[in-house]
Design a protein around this motif. Structure first.
Motif, mmCIF file in Angstrom:
data_model
loop_
_atom_site.group_PDB
_atom_site.id
_atom_site.type_symbol
_atom_site.label_atom_id
_atom_site.label_comp_id
_atom_site.label_asym_id
_atom_site.label_seq_id
_atom_site.Cartn_x
_atom_site.Cartn_y
_atom_site.Cartn_z
ATOM 1 N N ILE A 44 0.845 -1.203 0.000
ATOM 2 C CA ILE A 44 0.000 0.000 0.000
ATOM 3 C C ILE A 44 0.873 1.242 0.000
ATOM 4 C CG2 ILE A 44 -1.636 1.346 1.384
ATOM 5 C CD1 ILE A 44 -2.848 -1.324 2.316
ATOM 6 N N GLY A 45 1.918 1.225 0.807
ATOM 7 C CA GLY A 45 2.838 2.356 0.839
ATOM 8 C C GLY A 45 3.507 2.576 -0.500
ATOM 9 N N HIS A 46 3.972 1.505 -1.122
ATOM 10 C CA HIS A 46 4.646 1.616 -2.419
ATOM 11 C C HIS A 46 3.707 2.196 -3.469
ATOM 12 C CE1 HIS A 46 7.434 0.622 -5.659
ATOM 13 N NE2 HIS A 46 6.430 0.054 -6.308
ATOM 14 N N ALA A 47 2.476 1.707 -3.494
ATOM 15 C CA ALA A 47 1.502 2.175 -4.480
ATOM 16 C C ALA A 47 1.109 3.633 -4.236
ATOM 17 C CB ALA A 47 0.258 1.281 -4.447
ATOM 18 N N SER A 48 1.200 4.083 -2.994
ATOM 19 C CA SER A 48 0.809 5.456 -2.639
ATOM 20 C C SER A 48 1.962 6.439 -2.721
ATOM 21 C CB SER A 48 0.224 5.481 -1.214
ATOM 22 O OG SER A 48 -0.874 4.603 -1.093
ATOM 23 N N GLY A 49 3.179 5.940 -2.911
ATOM 24 C CA GLY A 49 4.341 6.819 -2.911
ATOM 25 C C GLY A 49 4.773 7.216 -1.520
ATOM 26 N N VAL A 50 4.573 6.303 -0.556
ATOM 27 C CA VAL A 50 4.887 6.572 0.851
ATOM 28 C C VAL A 50 5.897 5.550 1.344
ATOM 29 C CG1 VAL A 50 3.939 6.553 3.196
ATOM 30 C CG2 VAL A 50 2.664 7.648 1.341
ATOM 31 N N ARG A 51 6.930 6.012 2.028
ATOM 32 C CA ARG A 51 7.883 5.099 2.679
ATOM 33 C C ARG A 51 7.294 4.639 3.999
ATOM 34 N NH1 ARG A 51 13.870 6.466 3.830
ATOM 35 N NH2 ARG A 51 12.923 8.201 4.948
ATOM 36 N N VAL A 52 7.254 3.335 4.213
ATOM 37 C CA VAL A 52 6.672 2.774 5.434
ATOM 38 C C VAL A 52 7.778 2.165 6.280
ATOM 39 C CG1 VAL A 52 5.005 1.157 6.407
ATOM 40 C CG2 VAL A 52 4.517 2.292 4.215
ATOM 41 N N GLY A 53 7.907 2.650 7.513
ATOM 42 C CA GLY A 53 8.883 2.118 8.451
ATOM 43 C C GLY A 53 8.202 1.382 9.583
ATOM 44 N N LEU A 54 8.918 0.465 10.181
ATOM 45 C CA LEU A 54 8.376 -0.362 11.265
ATOM 46 C C LEU A 54 9.007 0.033 12.591
ATOM 47 C CD1 LEU A 54 6.508 -2.813 11.852
ATOM 48 C CD2 LEU A 54 8.522 -4.284 11.533
ATOM 49 N N ILE A 55 8.176 0.239 13.606
ATOM 50 C CA ILE A 55 8.645 0.549 14.954
ATOM 51 C C ILE A 55 7.896 -0.346 15.941
ATOM 52 C CG2 ILE A 55 9.300 2.917 14.401
ATOM 53 C CD1 ILE A 55 6.672 3.898 15.574
ATOM 54 N N GLY A 56 8.143 -0.161 17.222
ATOM 55 C CA GLY A 56 7.394 -0.894 18.237
ATOM 56 C C GLY A 56 7.852 -2.331 18.397
ATOM 57 N N SER A 57 6.947 -3.144 18.937
ATOM 58 C CA SER A 57 7.303 -4.521 19.271
ATOM 59 C C SER A 57 7.654 -5.342 18.041
ATOM 60 C CB SER A 57 6.150 -5.185 20.039
ATOM 61 O OG SER A 57 4.964 -5.193 19.267
ATOM 62 N N MET A 58 6.978 -5.094 16.918
ATOM 63 C CA MET A 58 7.294 -5.827 15.682
ATOM 64 C C MET A 58 8.721 -5.511 15.223
ATOM 65 S SD MET A 58 4.339 -7.309 15.006
ATOM 66 C CE MET A 58 2.634 -7.075 15.534
ATOM 67 N N ALA A 59 9.112 -4.249 15.369
ATOM 68 C CA ALA A 59 10.463 -3.851 14.971
ATOM 69 C C ALA A 59 11.514 -4.531 15.846
ATOM 70 C CB ALA A 59 10.606 -2.337 15.057
ATOM 71 N N MET A 60 11.271 -4.532 17.142
ATOM 72 C CA MET A 60 12.232 -5.162 18.046
ATOM 73 C C MET A 60 12.341 -6.658 17.782
ATOM 74 S SD MET A 60 13.724 -2.868 19.842
ATOM 75 C CE MET A 60 14.489 -3.874 21.121
ATOM 76 N N GLN A 61 11.224 -7.287 17.459
ATOM 77 C CA GLN A 61 11.265 -8.716 17.143
ATOM 78 C C GLN A 61 12.031 -8.954 15.843
ATOM 79 O OE1 GLN A 61 7.971 -11.120 18.275
ATOM 80 N NE2 GLN A 61 7.974 -12.273 16.369
ATOM 81 N N ALA A 62 11.855 -8.048 14.876
ATOM 82 C CA ALA A 62 12.538 -8.211 13.591
ATOM 83 C C ALA A 62 14.050 -8.146 13.734
ATOM 84 C CB ALA A 62 12.055 -7.151 12.606
ATOM 85 N N VAL A 63 14.558 -7.244 14.582
ATOM 86 C CA VAL A 63 16.013 -7.059 14.671
ATOM 87 C C VAL A 63 16.673 -7.971 15.702
ATOM 88 C CG1 VAL A 63 15.862 -4.664 13.880
ATOM 89 C CG2 VAL A 63 15.880 -5.154 16.334
ATOM 90 N N THR A 64 15.893 -8.544 16.609
ATOM 91 C CA THR A 64 16.490 -9.385 17.655
ATOM 92 C C THR A 64 16.095 -10.847 17.565
ATOM 93 O OG1 THR A 64 14.670 -9.076 19.242
ATOM 94 C CG2 THR A 64 16.456 -7.420 19.253
ATOM 95 N N ALA A 65 15.000 -11.151 16.847
ATOM 96 C CA ALA A 65 14.432 -12.498 16.796
ATOM 97 C C ALA A 65 13.957 -12.972 18.172
ATOM 98 C CB ALA A 65 15.428 -13.500 16.210
ATOM 99 N N LEU A 66 13.710 -12.030 19.085
ATOM 100 C CA LEU A 66 13.188 -12.353 20.413
ATOM 101 C C LEU A 66 11.673 -12.133 20.423
ATOM 102 C CD1 LEU A 66 15.973 -10.642 22.559
ATOM 103 C CD2 LEU A 66 15.677 -13.101 22.148
#
Length: 259
Positions: free
Chosen positions: A121-143
């Motif tokens: 949706i972001g790509h189609a709208s011309g918007v960069r989408v970043g991830l924060i919060g618990s999902m972000a922490m799980q993505a970078v730590t695998a915890l």
């Protein structure tokens, strides 16, 4: 980069050892138990979780900033958190929310099944989408940060208001089709954070978060000043009252990243 909210700060080897006593001292009183402190010790020194660049809760000296640590465990319903002041030389690498989203999408099984659709949706709208919060922490730590009922926390930016408006409309349609709660902030000028829903609401005023404070502003004047490139006027003419005077909890919910 200590002025960029939501960026993750991975510390240099050895710095964690020096900061650990301060991290432990910063735990809320009810959480200063031996088993919690042992888990914090493991997360900082073994798992080497990153800190989250956040608004300082106390004055910082020149060159200092604050990072909050959100740990992958809770006491009851409350996530265990702490915060420390650091200087930039303590940091080995900063990682942006947009880099985190790319990492999350590279997994065979992303932290949440909706991320790929939201990124599209972001790509189609011309918007960069970043991830924060618990999902972000799980993505970078695998915890195990995220739970089945965890919100999907995002930060986005775009070159123009029209792209953001298109993204907002598509995300509203996405929300009607799916059960997941998405909390999205727009970043303007690498400095100002505004809730996406507030930006396109009928309200005349918006709450704006920066690395230094939280303010209430006139929406039209704020956007007009940014579009004209009059960044110096955003503070001098755009704001009427500190939002923290109206709602002190804004400080505590923003300091350590996700709730």
């Amino acid at each position: 980069m200590l002025n960029r909210r939501h960026f993750l700060a991975f510390l240099r080897p050895g710095v964690e050892v020096d900061l650990l006593p301060t991290v432990l001292a910063g735990l809320p009183g009810p959480m200063r138990e031996p088993d919690i402190e042992a888990a914090v010790h493991l997360a900082i020194l073994v798992n080497r979780i990153p800190g989250i660049v956040a608004r300082p809760t106390a004055p910082c000296a020149a060159g200092e900033g604050q990072i909050g640590f959100a740990f992958p465990f809770r006491v009851g319903s409350q996530r265990v958190r702490s915060a420390v002041r650091i200087v930039e030389r303590h940091v080995h690498r900063f990682v942006s929310p947009w880099e985190v989203m790319a990492l999350a999408l590279a997994y065979d099984t992303p932290p949440h099944p909706a991320l790929a659709a939201i990124a599209e949706i972001g790509h189609a709208s011309g918007v960069r989408v970043g991830l924060i919060g618990s999902m972000a922490m799980q993505a970078v730590t695998a915890l195990p940060y995220a739970r089945p009922d965890s919100d999907i926390d995002l930060v986005v930016d775009a070159l123009d208001i029209e792209s953001l408006e298109n993204f907002h409309g598509e995300m509203r349609r996405f929300a009607k089709r799916n059960p997941w709660k998405v909390d999205c902030e727009v970043e303007f000028d690498s400095r100002y954070g505004i809730k996406l829903d507030e930006l396109f609401s009928t309200s005349k005023n918006i709450i704006i978060k920066t690395i230094d404070n939280v303010f209430l502003a006139e929406k039209i004047r704020f956007i007009d000043n940014l579009e004209k490139g009059e960044k110096d006027k955003v503070f001098s003419t755009g704001f009427s009252v500190s939002a923290t005077e109206l709602c002190p909890s804004l400080i505590s919910t923003d300091t350590y990243g996700e709730r």
